[in-house]
Design an enzyme around this catalytic site. Structure first.
Site, PDB file in Angstrom:
ATOM      1  N   SER A   1      27.663  42.399  44.145  1.00 56.99           N
ATOM      2  CA  SER A   1      28.991  41.872  44.450  1.00 56.99           C
ATOM      3  C   SER A   1      28.859  40.750  45.464  1.00 56.99           C
ATOM      4  CB  SER A   1      29.888  42.971  45.023  1.00 56.99           C
ATOM      5  OG  SER A   1      31.127  42.431  45.467  1.00 56.99           O
TER       6      SER A   1
ATOM      7  N   TYR B   1      31.470  49.428  51.002  1.00 57.00           N
ATOM      8  CA  TYR B   1      31.192  48.740  49.739  1.00 57.00           C
ATOM      9  C   TYR B   1      30.255  47.555  49.960  1.00 57.00           C
ATOM     10  CZ  TYR B   1      32.041  46.572  45.188  1.00 57.00           C
ATOM     11  OH  TYR B   1      31.878  46.033  43.934  1.00 57.00           O
TER      12      TYR B   1
END
Length: 267
Positions: free
Chosen positions: A129, A142
């Site tokens: 990501s 995350y």
């Protein structure tokens, strides 16, 4: 012969788009899901696999090799989102996120490397990501799990290079998928010290996903990587400003970049 591809988390979102695109291009695609029996419209076979369960990984990989005789490409796509003030996220949710986003892909890699060494070829693509390149407010866990996968890929590439195996990362920005629905949200606690700022940030994050890019862009990017005989270490796919944010982090002083993020999230 057609390349044999394994896509973890292939029942929805980016994984489904990648699997369908590669299937259309003539690849032999196997997807995975924790509940494959619930998916009735997949154009490629879905095998049971939970990246948190090493036995399920080993069984799925063995079935693919027994059926197709080889495994050319592995796309570590299965992952889960998580948001919240770090202070208020239960420790079990933090551990579950790392089990899924970091330790899970490692288990998949460990399961497929022996076959790829025998073949003297193979490609592993880790879906990370853009959030993994920076610490983002209320996305700390995350960002950390995806950033860890980025770094471990850099090291692993060098370890397996002599075997003819390529490993790369592809970092998406915001895409219009159902990731927000499956994400763990630390609840907005009335009276919490974070109530106002977390509430605003959570709303902004969901809006970014809802207005995100078409996941087919990721599928096309993965296809190009597969065709490349010498893939790069890192790829980024997403809106210009999301990719440019990584460049800015490299060149701006830390506190200037931090202030930019604070302004972006109106914190």
């Amino acid at each position: 012969m057609s390349k044999v591809v394994l896509v973890t988390g292939g029942s929805s979102g980016i994984g489904k788009s990648i699997g369908e695109f590669l299937h259309q291009k003539g690849f032999i695609v196997y997807g995975t899901s924790r509940n494959p029996e619930r998916i009735l419209n997949s154009v490629f076979p879905l095998l049971f696999l939970d990246v948190r369960n090493a036995d399920s990984i080993g069984q799925a990989v063995a079935k693919i090799i027994a059926t197709s005789g080889k495994l050319d490409v592995v796309i570590n796509n299965a992952g889960v989102g998580i948001t919240g003030p770090l202070e208020e996220i239960p420790m079990e949710e933090i551990k579950n996120n790392f089990e899924t986003n970091f330790f899970g892909p490692i288990e998949v890699i460990k399961a497929v490397l022996p076959q790829m060494r025998v073949q003297k070829s193979g490609l592993i693509i880790n879906i990370t990501s853009i959030a993994g390149y920076m610490g983002l407010p209320y996305r700390s866990v995350y960002s950390a799990s995806k950033g860890a996968l980025e770094l471990i890929t850099e090291a692993l590439r060098m370890e397996v290079k002599s075997f003819g195996i390529h490993i790369t990362n592809i970092a998406p920005g915001d895409f219009a998928t159902n990731i927000a629905a499956g994400r763990y949200h630390a609840p907005l606690v009335k009276g919490s010290a974070y109530e106002l700022s977390y509430g605003k940030t959570l709303k902004a994050m969901d809006e970014h996903v809802n207005s995100g890019s078409n996941p087919d862009e990721m599928a096309e990017a993965v296809y190009k990587i597969i065709l490349d005989p010498s893939p790069k270490i890192h790829y980024k796919v997403g809106a210009f400003l999301q990719k440019f944010s990584i460049v800015l982090k490299r060149i701006l002083p830390d506190k200037v970049y931090e202030k930019m993020l604070l302004n972006h999230y109106k914190l």
